[in-house]
Design an enzyme around this catalytic site. Structure first.
Site, PDB file in Angstrom:
ATOM      1  N   GLU A  30       2.730 -26.030   8.174  1.00 33.57           N
ATOM      2  CA  GLU A  30       2.800 -26.693   9.768  1.00 33.57           C
ATOM      3  C   GLU A  30       1.999 -25.763  10.945  1.00 33.57           C
ATOM      4  O   GLU A  30       2.702 -25.118  11.898  1.00 33.57           O
ATOM      5  CB  GLU A  30       4.407 -25.728  10.126  1.00 33.57           C
ATOM      6  CG  GLU A  30       5.327 -25.992   9.108  1.00 33.57           C
ATOM      7  CD  GLU A  30       7.158 -25.715   9.604  1.00 33.57           C
ATOM      8  OE1 GLU A  30       7.226 -24.855  10.150  1.00 33.57           O
ATOM      9  OE2 GLU A  30       8.104 -25.858   9.301  1.00 33.57           O
ATOM     10  N   THR A  48      -1.667 -23.817  10.678  1.00 32.46           N
ATOM     11  CA  THR A  48      -2.954 -23.323  10.176  1.00 32.46           C
ATOM     12  C   THR A  48      -3.157 -21.693  11.119  1.00 32.46           C
ATOM     13  O   THR A  48      -3.391 -22.714  12.343  1.00 32.46           O
ATOM     14  CB  THR A  48      -4.410 -22.983   9.074  1.00 32.46           C
ATOM     15  OG1 THR A  48      -5.320 -23.555  10.046  1.00 32.46           O
ATOM     16  CG2 THR A  48      -4.419 -24.184   7.870  1.00 32.46           C
ATOM     17  N   GLN A 108       0.702  -0.796   0.035  1.00 31.05           N
ATOM     18  CA  GLN A 108       0.678  -0.422   0.180  1.00 31.05           C
ATOM     19  C   GLN A 108       0.886   1.069  -0.029  1.00 31.05           C
ATOM     20  O   GLN A 108       0.801   2.108  -0.809  1.00 31.05           O
ATOM     21  CB  GLN A 108      -1.268  -0.045   1.347  1.00 31.05           C
ATOM     22  CG  GLN A 108      -1.909   0.832   0.964  1.00 31.05           C
ATOM     23  CD  GLN A 108      -3.392   0.637   0.362  1.00 31.05           C
ATOM     24  OE1 GLN A 108      -2.997  -0.473  -0.144  1.00 31.05           O
ATOM     25  NE2 GLN A 108      -3.642   2.014  -0.387  1.00 31.05           N
TER      26      GLN A 108
HETATM   27  C1  FAD Z   1       4.073 -23.834  -0.346  1.00 27.25           C
HETATM   28  C2  FAD Z   1       4.185 -25.548   0.447  1.00 27.25           C
HETATM   29  C3  FAD Z   1       4.898 -26.216   0.956  1.00 27.25           C
HETATM   30  C4  FAD Z   1       4.406 -26.786   1.885  1.00 27.25           C
HETATM   31  N1  FAD Z   1       5.449 -27.955   2.568  1.00 27.25           N
HETATM   32  C5  FAD Z   1       4.981 -28.858   3.381  1.00 27.25           C
HETATM   33  C6  FAD Z   1       6.085 -29.579   4.021  1.00 27.25           C
HETATM   34  O1  FAD Z   1       7.452 -29.485   3.697  1.00 27.25           O
HETATM   35  N2  FAD Z   1       5.520 -31.017   4.845  1.00 27.25           N
HETATM   36  C7  FAD Z   1       4.440 -30.877   4.957  1.00 27.25           C
HETATM   37  O2  FAD Z   1       3.485 -31.737   5.522  1.00 27.25           O
HETATM   38  N3  FAD Z   1       3.363 -29.859   4.578  1.00 27.25           N
HETATM   39  C8  FAD Z   1       3.951 -29.242   3.615  1.00 27.25           C
HETATM   40  N4  FAD Z   1       2.586 -27.947   3.592  1.00 27.25           N
HETATM   41  C9  FAD Z   1       1.150 -28.795   3.551  1.00 27.25           C
HETATM   42  C10 FAD Z   1       0.723 -27.623   4.484  1.00 27.25           C
HETATM   43  O3  FAD Z   1       1.726 -27.913   6.047  1.00 27.25           O
HETATM   44  C11 FAD Z   1      -0.733 -27.733   4.506  1.00 27.25           C
HETATM   45  O4  FAD Z   1      -1.218 -26.808   3.127  1.00 27.25           O
HETATM   46  C12 FAD Z   1      -1.630 -27.180   5.631  1.00 27.25           C
HETATM   47  O5  FAD Z   1      -0.788 -27.430   6.868  1.00 27.25           O
HETATM   48  C13 FAD Z   1      -3.205 -27.292   5.586  1.00 27.25           C
HETATM   49  O6  FAD Z   1      -3.083 -28.202   5.226  1.00 27.25           O
HETATM   50  P1  FAD Z   1      -4.562 -28.129   4.527  1.00 27.25           P
HETATM   51  O7  FAD Z   1      -3.454 -27.585   3.319  1.00 27.25           O
HETATM   52  O8  FAD Z   1      -4.331 -29.986   3.996  1.00 27.25           O
HETATM   53  O9  FAD Z   1      -6.081 -28.098   4.159  1.00 27.25           O
HETATM   54  P2  FAD Z   1      -7.177 -28.052   4.774  1.00 27.25           P
HETATM   55  O10 FAD Z   1      -6.844 -28.449   6.320  1.00 27.25           O
HETATM   56  O11 FAD Z   1      -7.754 -28.718   4.119  1.00 27.25           O
HETATM   57  O12 FAD Z   1      -7.687 -26.928   5.651  1.00 27.25           O
HETATM   58  C14 FAD Z   1      -8.654 -25.810   4.815  1.00 27.25           C
HETATM   59  C15 FAD Z   1      -9.174 -25.009   5.532  1.00 27.25           C
HETATM   60  O13 FAD Z   1      -9.938 -25.349   7.079  1.00 27.25           O
HETATM   61  C16 FAD Z   1      -9.043 -24.791   8.093  1.00 27.25           C
HETATM   62  N5  FAD Z   1      -9.418 -25.821   8.830  1.00 27.25           N
HETATM   63  C17 FAD Z   1      -9.001 -27.471   8.955  1.00 27.25           C
HETATM   64  N6  FAD Z   1      -9.084 -27.619   9.732  1.00 27.25           N
HETATM   65  C18 FAD Z   1      -9.878 -27.191  10.098  1.00 27.25           C
HETATM   66  C19 FAD Z   1      -9.749 -26.858  11.632  1.00 27.25           C
HETATM   67  N7  FAD Z   1     -10.279 -28.416  12.799  1.00 27.25           N
HETATM   68  N8  FAD Z   1     -10.388 -26.252  13.152  1.00 27.25           N
HETATM   69  C20 FAD Z   1     -10.705 -25.290  12.221  1.00 27.25           C
HETATM   70  N9  FAD Z   1     -11.051 -25.490  10.579  1.00 27.25           N
HETATM   71  C21 FAD Z   1      -9.915 -25.834  10.587  1.00 27.25           C
HETATM   72  C22 FAD Z   1      -7.550 -24.308   7.725  1.00 27.25           C
HETATM   73  O14 FAD Z   1      -7.191 -23.808   8.934  1.00 27.25           O
HETATM   74  C23 FAD Z   1      -7.730 -24.048   6.641  1.00 27.25           C
HETATM   75  O15 FAD Z   1      -8.262 -22.686   6.001  1.00 27.25           O
HETATM   76  C24 FAD Z   1       3.266 -27.210   2.605  1.00 27.25           C
HETATM   77  C25 FAD Z   1       1.699 -26.392   1.681  1.00 27.25           C
HETATM   78  C26 FAD Z   1       2.245 -25.392   1.118  1.00 27.25           C
HETATM   79  C27 FAD Z   1       0.748 -24.706  -0.012  1.00 27.25           C
END
Ligand code: FAD
Length: 213
Positions: free
Chosen positions: A196, A198, A169
């Site tokens: 690691e 959310t 901004q």
């Molecule tokens: C660039 C990148 C690098 C990564 N590197 C690694 C890595 O090195 N090792 C590894 O293990 N993972 C890695 N990840 C995965 C990352 O840790 C996950 O994407 C993250 O933990 C979220 O999990 P998910 O994508 O399954 O989201 P989801 O669990 O599907 O969540 C979707 C949404 O729902 C919310 N949500 C889910 N459960 C709940 C709940 N119980 N209560 C309230 N809200 C909830 C989440 O906060 C989010 O907003 C990487 C991801 C990216 C994008």
């Protein structure tokens, strides 16, 4: 890798295992087209009928989910300090940035609206840094620090995103271009609120710790 070893028990039926590249059925699919963090390779790990022997198990059977959630060391040494660095980056790039930029005949840093933004960024950066230091201090002292680590991760990540948005901004139209680093920081920093654990999961951990007391 976490696997459902007993689906009926939901999160208490999750067990952690160590997998190695080259194991039969275990492959990696590179991911392209990420919003940010493009200089870091990210791959999808694909597991199809992978046979895992018991000696590859980490921790207790059924303890994988809780161990992962409760081990604050995971993010403490990576995303929390990173978020502080990212929060600092737009501040350094934006204060007073662009230095020679003038609007209505005045340097933009003279506008009170922008000074307030800079003050907010600096305040949140200090708070994030202190929260990370507190979690690290508890860790060094051997004290429980699940709540402190989750608070630090949540605040530092969200503050870094706010700082990055304010950095864009303050740059005005330039902030929307690749000419200044703030554009990249704005995209990269979002991972802090996702990777690691959310921000929502950090809130769950904090609330659970509060209700324990
Ligand atoms: C660039 C990148 C690098 C990564 N590197 C690694 C890595 O090195 N090792 C590894 O293990 N993972 C890695 N990840 C995965 C990352 O840790 C996950 O994407 C993250 O933990 C979220 O999990 P998910 O994508 O399954 O989201 P989801 O669990 O599907 O969540 C979707 C949404 O729902 C919310 N949500 C889910 N459960 C709940 C709940 N119980 N209560 C309230 N809200 C909830 C989440 O906060 C989010 O907003 C990487 C991801 C990216 C994008």
């Amino acid at each position: 890798m976490l696997a459902l070893s007993d689906p009926g028990k939901r999160q208490k039926g999750v067990t952690a295992f160590l997998l190695e590249k080259g194991m039969k059925g275990f492959s990696q699919q590179p991911l392209h087209g990420k919003l940010g963090m493009r200089s870091s390779d990210t791959a999808e790990l694909v597991m199809e009928d992978v046979y895992v022997e018991d000696w590859r198990r980490i921790g207790e059977v059924g303890g994988g989910f809780v161990d992962t959630l409760e081990d604050p060391r995971q993010g403490a040494h990576h995303h929390r300090p990173s978020a502080v660095g990212w929060a600092a980056a737009p501040w350094r790039r934006a204060s007073p940035t662009p230095p020679d930029r003038k609007a209505f005949g005045k340097p933009i840093a003279d506008f009170q609206a922008l000074r307030w933004m800079m003050a907010d960024m600096a305040t949140e950066l200090d708070a994030a840094r202190l929260l990370v230091w507190r979690a690290a201090f508890f860790c060094d002292e051997g004290k429980p620090y699940t709540r402190e680590a989750a608070v630090a991760k949540l605040f530092a990540s969200e503050a870094a995103c706010r700082a990055a948005a304010q950095g864009v901004q303050i740059h005005g139209g330039y902030g929307f271009t690749k000419e200044f680093l703030v554009e990249r920081i704005y995209r990269d920093v979002k991972l802090c609120t996702i990777g690691e654990g959310t921000s929502e999961i950090q809130r769950l951990v904090i609330a659970r710790e509060l209700l324990k007391a």
